[in-house]
Structures are given as C-alpha cells and as structure tokens.
Design a protein around this motif. Structure first.
Motif, PDB file in Angstrom:
ATOM      1  N   PHE A   1      -0.533  -5.176   5.171  1.00 24.43           N
ATOM      2  CA  PHE A   1      -2.032  -4.811   5.553  1.00 24.43           C
ATOM      3  C   PHE A   1      -2.319  -3.194   5.910  1.00 24.43           C
ATOM      4  O   PHE A   1      -3.332  -2.803   5.710  1.00 24.43           O
ATOM      5  CB  PHE A   1      -1.983  -5.449   7.319  1.00 24.43           C
ATOM      6  N   ALA A   2      -1.295  -2.567   5.994  1.00 22.12           N
ATOM      7  CA  ALA A   2      -1.473  -1.120   6.512  1.00 22.12           C
ATOM      8  C   ALA A   2      -2.050  -0.635   4.855  1.00 22.12           C
ATOM      9  O   ALA A   2      -2.788   0.124   4.961  1.00 22.12           O
ATOM     10  CB  ALA A   2      -0.246  -0.441   6.549  1.00 22.12           C
ATOM     11  N   VAL A   3      -1.470  -0.973   3.847  1.00 21.98           N
ATOM     12  CA  VAL A   3      -1.762  -0.693   2.465  1.00 21.98           C
ATOM     13  C   VAL A   3      -3.191  -1.054   2.300  1.00 21.98           C
ATOM     14  O   VAL A   3      -4.022  -0.425   1.929  1.00 21.98           O
ATOM     15  CB  VAL A   3      -0.820  -1.181   1.333  1.00 21.98           C
ATOM     16  N   PHE A   4      -3.500  -2.358   2.711  1.00 25.52           N
ATOM     17  CA  PHE A   4      -4.931  -2.924   2.581  1.00 25.52           C
ATOM     18  C   PHE A   4      -5.800  -1.914   3.261  1.00 25.52           C
ATOM     19  O   PHE A   4      -6.952  -1.813   2.877  1.00 25.52           O
ATOM     20  CB  PHE A   4      -5.076  -4.400   2.818  1.00 25.52           C
TER      21      PHE A   4
ATOM     22  N   LEU B   1     -10.390  -1.065   3.007  1.00 31.27           N
ATOM     23  CA  LEU B   1     -11.044  -0.614   4.274  1.00 31.27           C
ATOM     24  C   LEU B   1     -11.110   0.835   4.546  1.00 31.27           C
ATOM     25  O   LEU B   1     -12.295   1.173   5.336  1.00 31.27           O
ATOM     26  CB  LEU B   1     -10.554  -1.383   5.555  1.00 31.27           C
ATOM     27  N   LYS B   2     -10.496   1.510   3.746  1.00 31.09           N
ATOM     28  CA  LYS B   2     -10.602   2.953   4.023  1.00 31.09           C
ATOM     29  C   LYS B   2     -10.304   3.475   5.491  1.00 31.09           C
ATOM     30  O   LYS B   2     -11.000   4.488   6.045  1.00 31.09           O
ATOM     31  CB  LYS B   2     -12.059   3.534   3.755  1.00 31.09           C
ATOM     32  N   GLU B   3      -9.312   2.862   6.261  1.00 31.57           N
ATOM     33  CA  GLU B   3      -8.979   3.160   7.355  1.00 31.57           C
ATOM     34  C   GLU B   3      -7.669   4.092   7.432  1.00 31.57           C
ATOM     35  O   GLU B   3      -6.749   3.623   6.507  1.00 31.57           O
ATOM     36  CB  GLU B   3      -8.729   1.738   8.409  1.00 31.57           C
ATOM     37  N   PRO B   4      -7.532   5.148   8.348  1.00 28.22           N
ATOM     38  CA  PRO B   4      -6.375   5.588   8.253  1.00 28.22           C
ATOM     39  C   PRO B   4      -5.419   4.986   9.021  1.00 28.22           C
ATOM     40  O   PRO B   4      -5.492   4.002  10.022  1.00 28.22           O
ATOM     41  CB  PRO B   4      -6.942   7.002   9.152  1.00 28.22           C
TER      42      PRO B   4
ATOM     43  N   VAL C   1       2.078   3.042  13.107  1.00 28.98           N
ATOM     44  CA  VAL C   1       3.592   3.586  12.982  1.00 28.98           C
ATOM     45  C   VAL C   1       4.485   2.892  14.089  1.00 28.98           C
ATOM     46  O   VAL C   1       5.466   2.487  14.082  1.00 28.98           O
ATOM     47  CB  VAL C   1       3.718   5.106  12.889  1.00 28.98           C
ATOM     48  N   GLY C   2       3.713   2.891  15.356  1.00 28.01           N
ATOM     49  CA  GLY C   2       4.541   2.490  16.559  1.00 28.01           C
ATOM     50  C   GLY C   2       4.536   0.876  16.451  1.00 28.01           C
ATOM     51  O   GLY C   2       5.848   0.417  16.836  1.00 28.01           O
TER      52      GLY C   2
END
Length: 111
Positions: free
Chosen positions: A76-79, A84-87, A93-94
């Motif tokens: 999901f982080a990669v997606f 979605l162009k979300e940072p 990370v947490g």
C-alpha cells in the motif's frame, strides 16, 4: 519463500481492488464494487494457495496473518506514492515499525 511471493502478488491485486477506484471518481459505486470483486477474485486465487502452502510448511495461522499485514502495508505504501501521489510520512514509518514488532513477537520461538 513461495508463500511470501504469492502474498505479495495477492496484495498487489487486493490493493487495486480496494483502492484503485479512487483514481476514477466518475465511476459509479456499483461499477466500482463489481470491478473490485473481479479483481478480488484474482487476489483470492493467490492468497488461498499462499496460505495453504505456508501452513503446510509449518507457519501458524498467526504467522501467516502478520506476514500478510506487513506485506499489505508495504504494498500500500508503494501504491499510495505511485498511484495516489500521497507522501510517505512518519505515520507510515511508525505503523510499519509497529507491524515489524508484531511480526517479531509472532515469529519468536516456535509455538
């Protein structure tokens, strides 16, 4: 290793099924549901063998679940970044660090 590879593939399809429609706000909710179901069928075709192979090779149900959750967050982080162009911020990370801690507990010793 086969289990992890199949779970990664499964989670790619799962992420597309659950969140891919967000890039198409003009799509009706009914269409999004049916497209999602179609993609989820592919996801399921990888998830079920992954879990059966992992369980047969000695992983517990809990270990399979926590492995899947770690993979889910990574996929999901990669997606989120690519589609979605979300940072990726400190919360990602947490959350990932907490899941890695949970995974360490699940894999510490053998049941």
């Amino acid at each position: 290793m086969t289990t992890v590879v199949l779970l990664v593939i499964s989670n790619i399809f799962m992420t597309l099924a659950w969140y891919g429609h967000l890039k198409f706000p003009q799509m009706t909710i009914v269409a999004a549901v049916f497209v999602g179901w179609g993609i989820a069928l592919i996801e399921y075709s990888f998830a079920v063998p992954a879990n059966r192979i992992g369980y047969a090779s000695g992983m517990t149900g809990g270990q399979l679940k926590i492995t899947q959750e770690v993979i889910t967050l990574a996929v999901f982080a990669v997606f989120a970044v690519v589609v979605l162009k979300e940072p990726i911020g400190w919360r990602y990370v947490g959350a990932f660090a907490c899941l890695m801690g949970a995974a360490a507990f699940m894999f510490a010793g053998r049941p």
